[in-house]
Write a protein that holds these residues in place. Structure first.
Motif, PDB file in Angstrom:
ATOM      1  N   PRO A  81     -10.470  25.614 -20.423  1.00  0.00           N
ATOM      2  CA  PRO A  81     -11.598  25.139 -21.238  1.00  0.00           C
ATOM      3  C   PRO A  81     -11.542  25.620 -22.674  1.00  0.00           C
ATOM      4  N   VAL A  82     -10.939  26.793 -22.913  1.00  0.00           N
ATOM      5  CA  VAL A  82     -10.774  27.252 -24.294  1.00  0.00           C
ATOM      6  C   VAL A  82      -9.873  26.290 -25.061  1.00  0.00           C
ATOM      7  N   ALA A  83      -8.783  25.865 -24.414  1.00  0.00           N
ATOM      8  CA  ALA A  83      -7.877  24.912 -25.058  1.00  0.00           C
ATOM      9  C   ALA A  83      -8.564  23.567 -25.280  1.00  0.00           C
ATOM     10  N   ALA A  84      -9.408  23.151 -24.326  1.00  0.00           N
ATOM     11  CA  ALA A  84     -10.132  21.893 -24.500  1.00  0.00           C
ATOM     12  C   ALA A  84     -11.089  21.972 -25.680  1.00  0.00           C
ATOM     13  N   THR A  85     -11.728  23.130 -25.846  1.00  0.00           N
ATOM     14  CA  THR A  85     -12.614  23.311 -26.991  1.00  0.00           C
ATOM     15  C   THR A  85     -11.838  23.248 -28.299  1.00  0.00           C
ATOM     16  N   ALA A  86     -10.664  23.870 -28.325  1.00  0.00           N
ATOM     17  CA  ALA A  86      -9.831  23.800 -29.524  1.00  0.00           C
ATOM     18  C   ALA A  86      -9.406  22.363 -29.804  1.00  0.00           C
ATOM     19  N   GLY A  87      -9.272  21.570 -28.741  1.00  0.00           N
ATOM     20  CA  GLY A  87      -8.918  20.167 -28.925  1.00  0.00           C
ATOM     21  C   GLY A  87      -9.968  19.390 -29.694  1.00  0.00           C
ATOM     22  N   TYR A  88     -11.241  19.807 -29.601  1.00  0.00           N
ATOM     23  CA  TYR A  88     -12.282  19.154 -30.384  1.00  0.00           C
ATOM     24  C   TYR A  88     -12.017  19.306 -31.878  1.00  0.00           C
ATOM     25  N   VAL A  89     -11.526  20.484 -32.260  1.00  0.00           N
ATOM     26  CA  VAL A  89     -11.226  20.730 -33.680  1.00  0.00           C
ATOM     27  C   VAL A  89     -10.090  19.814 -34.139  1.00  0.00           C
ATOM     28  N   PHE A  94      -7.802  15.232 -37.072  1.00  0.00           N
ATOM     29  CA  PHE A  94      -6.739  14.230 -37.100  1.00  0.00           C
ATOM     30  C   PHE A  94      -7.161  12.838 -36.606  1.00  0.00           C
ATOM     31  N   VAL A  95      -8.341  12.730 -36.019  1.00  0.00           N
ATOM     32  CA  VAL A  95      -8.786  11.425 -35.528  1.00  0.00           C
ATOM     33  C   VAL A  95     -10.091  10.997 -36.187  1.00  0.00           C
ATOM     34  N   THR A  96     -11.092  11.846 -36.112  1.00  0.00           N
ATOM     35  CA  THR A  96     -12.413  11.469 -36.623  1.00  0.00           C
ATOM     36  C   THR A  96     -12.400  11.229 -38.132  1.00  0.00           C
ATOM     37  N   ALA A  97     -11.778  12.141 -38.876  1.00  0.00           N
ATOM     38  CA  ALA A  97     -11.755  11.993 -40.338  1.00  0.00           C
ATOM     39  C   ALA A  97     -11.030  10.720 -40.786  1.00  0.00           C
ATOM     40  N   LEU A  99     -10.670   7.996 -39.087  1.00  0.00           N
ATOM     41  CA  LEU A  99     -11.514   6.877 -38.670  1.00  0.00           C
ATOM     42  C   LEU A  99     -12.637   6.636 -39.677  1.00  0.00           C
ATOM     43  N   ARG A 100     -13.259   7.699 -40.104  1.00  0.00           N
ATOM     44  CA  ARG A 100     -14.365   7.553 -41.049  1.00  0.00           C
ATOM     45  C   ARG A 100     -13.881   6.971 -42.375  1.00  0.00           C
ATOM     46  N   ARG A 101     -12.738   7.446 -42.839  1.00  0.00           N
ATOM     47  CA  ARG A 101     -12.214   6.948 -44.122  1.00  0.00           C
ATOM     48  C   ARG A 101     -11.823   5.476 -44.024  1.00  0.00           C
ATOM     49  N   SER A 102     -11.367   5.045 -42.857  1.00  0.00           N
ATOM     50  CA  SER A 102     -10.932   3.653 -42.710  1.00  0.00           C
ATOM     51  C   SER A 102     -12.105   2.691 -42.557  1.00  0.00           C
ATOM     52  N   GLY A 103     -13.260   3.195 -42.181  1.00  0.00           N
ATOM     53  CA  GLY A 103     -14.401   2.331 -41.940  1.00  0.00           C
ATOM     54  C   GLY A 103     -14.442   1.760 -40.536  1.00  0.00           C
ATOM     55  N   ALA A 104     -13.463   2.128 -39.690  1.00  0.00           N
ATOM     56  CA  ALA A 104     -13.436   1.647 -38.306  1.00  0.00           C
ATOM     57  C   ALA A 104     -14.359   2.497 -37.444  1.00  0.00           C
ATOM     58  N   TYR A 105     -14.827   1.915 -36.338  1.00  0.00           N
ATOM     59  CA  TYR A 105     -15.732   2.621 -35.448  1.00  0.00           C
ATOM     60  C   TYR A 105     -15.055   3.074 -34.159  1.00  0.00           C
ATOM     61  N   THR A 106     -13.948   2.465 -33.803  1.00  0.00           N
ATOM     62  CA  THR A 106     -13.244   2.812 -32.574  1.00  0.00           C
ATOM     63  C   THR A 106     -11.758   2.986 -32.866  1.00  0.00           C
ATOM     64  N   PHE A 110      -9.251   0.969 -35.506  1.00  0.00           N
ATOM     65  CA  PHE A 110      -8.393   1.683 -36.453  1.00  0.00           C
ATOM     66  C   PHE A 110      -6.928   1.270 -36.289  1.00  0.00           C
ATOM     67  N   ALA A 111      -6.480   1.136 -35.033  1.00  0.00           N
ATOM     68  CA  ALA A 111      -5.081   0.762 -34.786  1.00  0.00           C
ATOM     69  C   ALA A 111      -4.785  -0.623 -35.358  1.00  0.00           C
ATOM     70  N   GLU A 112      -5.722  -1.550 -35.157  1.00  0.00           N
ATOM     71  CA  GLU A 112      -5.493  -2.892 -35.693  1.00  0.00           C
ATOM     72  C   GLU A 112      -5.531  -2.882 -37.218  1.00  0.00           C
ATOM     73  N   TRP A 113      -6.448  -2.113 -37.811  1.00  0.00           N
ATOM     74  CA  TRP A 113      -6.542  -2.050 -39.270  1.00  0.00           C
ATOM     75  C   TRP A 113      -5.298  -1.395 -39.876  1.00  0.00           C
ATOM     76  N   ARG A 114      -4.807  -0.334 -39.220  1.00  0.00           N
ATOM     77  CA  ARG A 114      -3.676   0.421 -39.788  1.00  0.00           C
ATOM     78  C   ARG A 114      -2.360  -0.309 -39.621  1.00  0.00           C
ATOM     79  N   LEU A 115      -2.169  -0.985 -38.471  1.00  0.00           N
ATOM     80  CA  LEU A 115      -0.880  -1.619 -38.181  1.00  0.00           C
ATOM     81  C   LEU A 115      -0.928  -3.135 -38.298  1.00  0.00           C
ATOM     82  N   GLY A 116      -2.117  -3.692 -38.447  1.00  0.00           N
ATOM     83  CA  GLY A 116      -2.229  -5.132 -38.616  1.00  0.00           C
ATOM     84  C   GLY A 116      -1.746  -5.931 -37.434  1.00  0.00           C
TER      85      GLY A 116
END
Length: 260
Positions: A81-89, A94-97, A99-106, A110-116
Motif C-alpha cells: 500500500p505504501v507503493a500504491a500511495t506513491a503511485g498517486y504522486v 505524469f498523467v493528470t498534469a 491531461l489538464r494541459r491538453s484539455g482532455a477529460y479521459t 488524450f490518446a486520440e488528441w496526442r496521436l490523432g
C-alpha cells in the motif's frame, strides 16, 4: 448469527447507505453538458476532492486486501500500500498534469488528441475498461463477503446493493454526487478504523501491556506460539518448552526442549 446481531448489522448498513445517499443528494447538481459531467460542474472544493480521493483509496480492495496480506504474510507486505500511495504522486505528475494541459477529460480523449488516431482511442478505452473491471471485482467481492459476515446473506446480495446504489447516485447527480459520496465515506471509514484502534490501544495499556517502545512478552500460563520465520529467542531464566520444528539446528517432533 443471532437476531440482535443481524439487526445491529442491518441498522449500521442502513445508516451508512443513508449518509451516502444524503451526501450524494447534497452534492447533486444537474450536468447539462458532457464537460459539466466530467468536471462535476466545477463545484468541488480541493478539501472535498481530497476527501473523495482518500475515500477511494481506503476501499475494499485496498483495506481488506492489505489486512489479508498482513495476516497471511506478515507486516512486510505493508510496503504494497505504501507503493500504491506513491503511485498517486506519479499519476499526478505524469498523467493528470498532461491531461489538464491538453484539455482532455479521459485517457482515451488524450490518446486520440496526442496521436490523432481513433483506433488508438478504442484500444485505450478497451484497456481502461479491462483494468477497471478487475478493480471492480475485489470491490464487489468485498461488499458481498462483508454483508455475508454481518447478516448471513448470499455474496451476490452485496454485489447487487453496490451496483444499485452506485447507479442511482451516478444517474441522479453525476460526478459531483459521486465525489460527495466518496468524501462522506472517507470520514466514515476513517472513524471506523480510528475508533477501534484507539480503544484497543487504550485497553492494551490498561491491561499492563508493554509501552509503545516494546518490551519483554510475558506468558502467565501455557501458551502456544507459531513462529514461521527464523528468530532468536533470549530467555532471562531457564525454561522448558515443547517444540515442533527446527530448534538450534535440530528437528524437534514435540518433545520438551530446555532453554537457558
Amino acid at each position: 448469527m443471532t437476531v440482535p446481531a443481524v439487526a445491529a448489522a442491518l441498522t449500521a448498513l442502513a445508516v451508512v447507505l443513508g449518509l451516502s445517499a444524503a451526501g450524494g443528494a447534497r452534492g447533486r447538481r444537474p450536468a447539462s453538458t458532457t464537460s459539466d459531467l466530467m468536471v462535476a460542474s466545477r463545484g468541488v472544493t480541493p478539501w472535498w476532492n481530497a476527501s473523495a480521493i482518500g475515500g477511494e483509496y481506503i476501499s475494499a480492495a485496498s483495506f481488506l486486501g492489505t489486512a489479508g496480506l498482513v495476516l497471511a504474510y506478515g507486516a512486510d507486505t505493508l510496503w504494497l500500500p505504501v507503493a500504491a500511495t506513491a503511485g498517486y504522486v506519479l499519476l499526478l505528475a505524469f498523467v493528470t498534469a498532461p491531461l489538464r494541459r491538453s484539455g482532455a477529460y479521459t485517457i482515451s480523449d488524450f490518446a486520440e488528441w496526442r496521436l490523432g488516431s481513433a483506433a488508438v482511442r478504442r484500444l485505450v478505452t478497451a484497456c481502461v475498461c479491462f483494468i477497471g473491471w478487475f478493480y471492480l471485482l475485489p470491490q464487489f467481492e468485498g461488499a458481498g463477503v462483508t454483508l455475508r459476515v454481518l447478516t448471513g446473506a448470499p455474496v451476490w446480495t452485496g454485489w447487487a446493493v453496490v451496483v444499485a446504489v452506485t447507479l442511482s447516485v451516478v444517474l441522479s447527480g453525476g460526478m459531483r454526487s459521486i465525489t460527495a459520496v466518496q468524501a462522506v465515506q472517507f470520514w466514515l471509514k476513517l472513524a471506523a478504523v480510528a475508533v477501534p484502534a484507539v480503544a484497543l490501544l487504550g485497553m492494551w495499556h490498561m491491561s499492563g501491556g508493554p509501552g509503545p517502545l516494546g518490551g519483554v512478552p510475558r506468558f502467565e500460563h501455557a501458551t502456544r506460539v507459531h513462529v514461521r520465520t527464523d528468530v532468536t529467542v533470549t530467555v532471562p531464566a531457564a525454561v522448558t518448552v515443547t517444540a515442533r520444528g527446527r530448534v538450534d539446528g535440530v528437528r524437534r517432533g514435540g518433545e520438551a526442549v530446555p532453554l537457558a
